[in-house]
Design a protein around this motif. Structure first.
Motif, PDB file in Angstrom:
ATOM      1  N   PRO A  94      -2.473   1.294 -43.199  1.00 19.25           N
ATOM      2  CA  PRO A  94      -3.619   0.383 -43.109  1.00 19.25           C
ATOM      3  C   PRO A  94      -3.224  -1.027 -42.645  1.00 19.25           C
ATOM      4  O   PRO A  94      -3.989  -1.964 -42.804  1.00 19.25           O
ATOM      5  CB  PRO A  94      -4.156   0.367 -44.544  1.00 19.25           C
ATOM      6  CG  PRO A  94      -2.951   0.603 -45.381  1.00 19.25           C
ATOM      7  CD  PRO A  94      -2.082   1.543 -44.578  1.00 19.25           C
ATOM      8  N   PHE A  95      -2.031  -1.172 -42.108  1.00 17.89           N
ATOM      9  CA  PHE A  95      -1.544  -2.463 -41.624  1.00 17.89           C
ATOM     10  C   PHE A  95      -0.655  -2.228 -40.410  1.00 17.89           C
ATOM     11  O   PHE A  95      -0.171  -1.123 -40.172  1.00 17.89           O
ATOM     12  CB  PHE A  95      -0.779  -3.221 -42.720  1.00 17.89           C
ATOM     13  CG  PHE A  95       0.303  -2.423 -43.375  1.00 17.89           C
ATOM     14  CD1 PHE A  95       1.582  -2.349 -42.825  1.00 17.89           C
ATOM     15  CD2 PHE A  95       0.063  -1.736 -44.559  1.00 17.89           C
ATOM     16  CE1 PHE A  95       2.580  -1.597 -43.436  1.00 17.89           C
ATOM     17  CE2 PHE A  95       1.048  -0.991 -45.178  1.00 17.89           C
ATOM     18  CZ  PHE A  95       2.317  -0.924 -44.614  1.00 17.89           C
ATOM     19  N   VAL A  96      -0.435  -3.292 -39.658  1.00 16.55           N
ATOM     20  CA  VAL A  96       0.451  -3.235 -38.498  1.00 16.55           C
ATOM     21  C   VAL A  96       1.870  -3.490 -38.982  1.00 16.55           C
ATOM     22  O   VAL A  96       2.105  -4.364 -39.823  1.00 16.55           O
ATOM     23  CB  VAL A  96       0.037  -4.299 -37.456  1.00 16.55           C
ATOM     24  CG1 VAL A  96       1.018  -4.337 -36.302  1.00 16.55           C
ATOM     25  CG2 VAL A  96      -1.377  -4.038 -36.967  1.00 16.55           C
ATOM     26  N   THR A  97       2.832  -2.720 -38.461  1.00 15.03           N
ATOM     27  CA  THR A  97       4.225  -2.891 -38.850  1.00 15.03           C
ATOM     28  C   THR A  97       5.118  -2.758 -37.634  1.00 15.03           C
ATOM     29  O   THR A  97       4.773  -2.070 -36.672  1.00 15.03           O
ATOM     30  CB  THR A  97       4.641  -1.854 -39.925  1.00 15.03           C
ATOM     31  OG1 THR A  97       5.999  -2.096 -40.294  1.00 15.03           O
ATOM     32  CG2 THR A  97       4.490  -0.427 -39.413  1.00 15.03           C
TER      33      THR A  97
ATOM     34  N   GLU B   9      -2.008  -0.331 -50.160  1.00 14.44           N
ATOM     35  CA  GLU B   9      -2.552  -1.658 -49.907  1.00 14.44           C
ATOM     36  C   GLU B   9      -2.435  -2.019 -48.428  1.00 14.44           C
ATOM     37  O   GLU B   9      -1.700  -1.373 -47.681  1.00 14.44           O
ATOM     38  CB  GLU B   9      -1.865  -2.697 -50.803  1.00 14.44           C
ATOM     39  CG  GLU B   9      -0.375  -2.888 -50.521  1.00 14.44           C
ATOM     40  CD  GLU B   9       0.528  -2.021 -51.381  1.00 14.44           C
ATOM     41  OE1 GLU B   9       1.514  -2.546 -51.912  1.00 14.44           O
ATOM     42  OE2 GLU B   9       0.282  -0.812 -51.491  1.00 14.44           O
ATOM     43  N   ASP B  10      -3.132  -3.058 -48.022  1.00 19.68           N
ATOM     44  CA  ASP B  10      -3.194  -3.386 -46.594  1.00 19.68           C
ATOM     45  C   ASP B  10      -2.172  -4.432 -46.153  1.00 19.68           C
ATOM     46  O   ASP B  10      -2.251  -4.948 -45.036  1.00 19.68           O
ATOM     47  CB  ASP B  10      -4.601  -3.820 -46.191  1.00 19.68           C
ATOM     48  CG  ASP B  10      -5.069  -5.053 -46.936  1.00 19.68           C
ATOM     49  OD1 ASP B  10      -4.303  -5.619 -47.729  1.00 19.68           O
ATOM     50  OD2 ASP B  10      -6.233  -5.454 -46.719  1.00 19.68           O
ATOM     51  N   HIS B  11      -1.182  -4.729 -47.002  1.00 19.82           N
ATOM     52  CA  HIS B  11      -0.125  -5.668 -46.635  1.00 19.82           C
ATOM     53  C   HIS B  11       1.115  -5.370 -47.475  1.00 19.82           C
ATOM     54  O   HIS B  11       1.013  -5.170 -48.678  1.00 19.82           O
ATOM     55  CB  HIS B  11      -0.572  -7.112 -46.873  1.00 19.82           C
ATOM     56  CG  HIS B  11       0.490  -8.111 -46.579  1.00 19.82           C
ATOM     57  ND1 HIS B  11       0.841  -8.462 -45.298  1.00 19.82           N
ATOM     58  CD2 HIS B  11       1.299  -8.811 -47.406  1.00 19.82           C
ATOM     59  CE1 HIS B  11       1.824  -9.350 -45.351  1.00 19.82           C
ATOM     60  NE2 HIS B  11       2.112  -9.585 -46.621  1.00 19.82           N
TER      61      HIS B  11
ATOM     62  N   SER C 265       5.229  -6.858 -47.998  1.00 16.78           N
ATOM     63  CA  SER C 265       6.157  -7.936 -47.688  1.00 16.78           C
ATOM     64  C   SER C 265       7.565  -7.526 -48.113  1.00 16.78           C
ATOM     65  O   SER C 265       7.800  -7.227 -49.285  1.00 16.78           O
ATOM     66  CB  SER C 265       5.728  -9.206 -48.431  1.00 16.78           C
ATOM     67  OG  SER C 265       6.661 -10.236 -48.213  1.00 16.78           O
TER      68      SER C 265
END
Length: 124
Positions: A113-116, A93-95, A97
């Motif tokens: 697929p996301f910034v971390t 997934e793109d997020h 938490s």
């Protein structure tokens, strides 16, 4: 990550075992993720060096794994702040938490697929 190729997943499990043994960890907690999270319990690092059966092996949704570990931490069954090593091929997934300390282990050349801000390690 349940969608990873078996050979690459074996290398990743070997990396976990090597790190755990080098730091005198008596066990690691394995939570496998595909469409849902499967808790495989505490596992001695040495067991990861031999054939080790994982559940799942389908597509990957990582958030249920983070959520399961958070619940375990609230019950006192896992350290409240981790640390976690998330093994994924980047097809997720793109997020995500989480408040736990974590890092990612990805195949060389793959991206999330996301910034971390979490550390990212690569395996060939």
């Amino acid at each position: 990550s349940g969608s990873m190729e078996p050979q690459l997943l074996g290398k990743a499990l070997g990396a976990i075992a090597s790190y755990a043994l080098a730091h005198d960890a008596f066990a690691v907690r394995l939570v496998c993720c595909d469409a849902q999270a499967y808790d495989q319990g505490w596992v001695e690092p040495e067991r990861l060096l031999d054939r080790f059966a994982l559940r799942g092996r389908g597509g990957t949704i990582l958030q249920p794994g983070f959520d399961r570990l958070r619940v375990m931490a609230e019950r006192g069954d896992f350290p409240k702040h981790g640390p976690l090593l998330v093994i994924t091929d980047g097809f997720c997934e793109d997020h995500i938490s989480t408040t736990m300390d974590h890092a990612y282990l990805l195949p060389a050349g793959r991206r999330l697929p996301f910034v971390t801000r979490a550390r990212i390690f690569n395996v060939k």
